[in-house]
Motif scaffolding. Sequence first.
Motif, PDB file in Angstrom:
ATOM      1  N   ASP A 116       0.811   5.513  11.464  1.00 18.56           N
ATOM      2  CA  ASP A 116       0.391   4.180  11.886  1.00 18.56           C
ATOM      3  C   ASP A 116      -0.709   4.301  12.940  1.00 18.56           C
ATOM      4  O   ASP A 116      -0.451   4.637  14.096  1.00 18.56           O
ATOM      5  CB  ASP A 116       1.608   3.436  12.454  1.00 18.56           C
TER       6      ASP A 116
ATOM      7  N   THR B 218      -3.626   4.354   8.681  1.00 16.68           N
ATOM      8  CA  THR B 218      -2.245   3.956   8.417  1.00 16.68           C
ATOM      9  C   THR B 218      -1.944   4.168   6.938  1.00 16.68           C
ATOM     10  O   THR B 218      -2.735   3.784   6.075  1.00 16.68           O
ATOM     11  CB  THR B 218      -2.060   2.474   8.785  1.00 16.68           C
TER      12      THR B 218
ATOM     13  N   LEU C 197      -1.644  -3.683   3.829  1.00 14.89           N
ATOM     14  CA  LEU C 197      -1.341  -2.456   4.570  1.00 14.89           C
ATOM     15  C   LEU C 197      -2.585  -1.729   5.081  1.00 14.89           C
ATOM     16  O   LEU C 197      -2.728  -1.504   6.279  1.00 14.89           O
ATOM     17  CB  LEU C 197      -0.504  -1.520   3.687  1.00 14.89           C
TER      18      LEU C 197
ATOM     19  N   ASN D   7      -4.731  -5.258   7.022  1.00  8.91           N
ATOM     20  CA  ASN D   7      -4.126  -6.022   8.117  1.00  8.91           C
ATOM     21  C   ASN D   7      -3.143  -5.223   8.967  1.00  8.91           C
ATOM     22  O   ASN D   7      -3.234  -5.218  10.185  1.00  8.91           O
ATOM     23  CB  ASN D   7      -3.442  -7.274   7.555  1.00  8.91           C
ATOM     24  N   TYR D   8      -2.181  -4.568   8.331  1.00 10.61           N
ATOM     25  CA  TYR D   8      -1.169  -3.820   9.092  1.00 10.61           C
ATOM     26  C   TYR D   8      -1.840  -2.729   9.929  1.00 10.61           C
ATOM     27  O   TYR D   8      -1.392  -2.411  11.028  1.00 10.61           O
ATOM     28  CB  TYR D   8      -0.152  -3.209   8.124  1.00 10.61           C
TER      29      TYR D   8
END
Lengths: 275, 313
Positions: free
Chosen positions: A106, A116, B92, B95-96
């Motif tokens: 992450d 990520t 993912l 945005n994440y």
Amino acid sequence: MDQNEIKRLEEKAREIRIKTIDVIGNLGVGHIGGCMSVIEVLTLLHYKTMDTDPKNPNKEVRDKLVLSKGHAGPALYCILADRGFFPEDWLYTLNVGGTRLPSHCDMKRTPGIDMTTGSLGQGLSAAVGLALGGRINNLDRHVFAVIGDGESQEGQNWEAAMTAAHYNLDNLIAFTDYNKMQIDGYTKDIMSLDSIESKWTGFNWHTLRVDGHDMAAIDDAVERAKAVKGRPSMIILDTIKGKGCSFAEGVLSNHNMVYSREQADEAIRLLKGEA
Amino acid sequence: MADTRDLREVYKDTLCTLAEEDKKICIVEADLMNATGTPGFKSRFPERAFDVGVAEANMVGVASGLAAAGMIPFAASFGCFAARRAYDQFFLSGNYSGLKVKLVGTDPGVSAIYNGGTHMPFEDIAMMRAVPGLTILEPCDRRSLEELIRQAAYLEGSVYIRLHRKGGLSLYDENTSFEIGKGVVVREGTDLTIIAAGLVLMEEAVKAVEILEQKGISAALIDMHTIKPLDNDLVLEYAGKTGAVLTCENGQAAGGLGGAVAELLCDTKPVPLSRLGVKDEFGQVGTLDYLKEAYGFTAENIVKEAENLVKRK
């Protein structure tokens, strides 16, 4: 690479392997199998190949690593802590609520993580974008990506493979962690990847295949890949899932495994060469 | 001279202006440049225009990587593909990950006409509203589109932009200012408030307020070009002032603009509300006029809904 350098890296890989077993063992559950199979390649990249600066993780001109098989994050975290990207005691917060070190890589939470990942199949596209961005900005940068063999069943990899070859991304070097196992069983039984080399050569990638636990062989492949102009490179690493971890090596259920402190300690003792 | 450009041309011209000023602006597309209107960008900035072929998931992934490399990527495809097919990648990798990916979904709702139900994004707003922190835009007017694209480029975060490709409105004079997250009052009124988004419904809503005026009903009209974050203050102000709200959108009302307004009003000050939009149906082929009729996206239907709504006050 001379013998001393090889020895230094092998010793470092052993340390990282021990640390990873210990750190996942702290909670007693985690992706031990896929962490163990990529220890050598991650060690080589971080302790020899890549230009990175732990004191300045966001500096513009540096190499990038996309660990597309995001569940191998804990192995990479052990390296990043050892290199000083963050304090070592963070390692023992792995997967504890509020941690900056989650199961899957992450970039928002962890210094030194360049992308990520965790939804398999997405990392190679991002690596292509990073390589294109580096080229637009005339940065002397290599982008490295590590994908899993089970992950290679995701179609998006092959969309990204086409794109990388189409745009002649010779600044992109990818690895497949070919440990031949996935959650539901052996890849040959679940969804065969044979013949994996011809798949990548067919997509017009410069393709090499080496023993993924042989530091000198991986290094040699990386140097040869760097010399290739006009094409991206794929280095297929023949690996063993769970490699070097006594209770996990080659065990089909080692993808996400529960293990005891005693098992961890025993595996660590063996790696340290203690009786 | 009046601006008659299609909205896609405004989009392309704006990106070219931005790219002239800023070397970080780039585009990533998936074999639809000729539809999204960007070949002119590609010819001017070939080193910053990437066509990845028919591979939308990869398009969004590559855009995310470009964003991670410090670029400002605009990725575009038909809304059905941009939203449905690349949702996990946008969620993912974009945005994440905290990356700034600007995703454009063209041919919103019934504007997909002859491409039909397979290509008709009715659900994209509902899907995108569930992505934390994402900004969702649907400008219908040329000046507002230009200004909002400019702001979207430098917004701290990802953006989903619903872009009606052909046609366009020129609703505003040079003094009107636009800001992401701030709706624009197109017309004042006292009996109800119509909140519309997008070209198809705004065009009809403008006509509808005139008809309502003739019938003695005074309708305020708001151009809600930003669906998320919703301009709560403006909605509540006009709900309070007029006592009734009618939302109009070119897509599923459930989860869409209508859903957003309904949630806000229920959470705060409920007033009679009516939501004009697609009601749990799939799309189909047809001319724009046929489809507008089929889904009730006409001035006459807006008038009917408004009249019924006012009776509920």
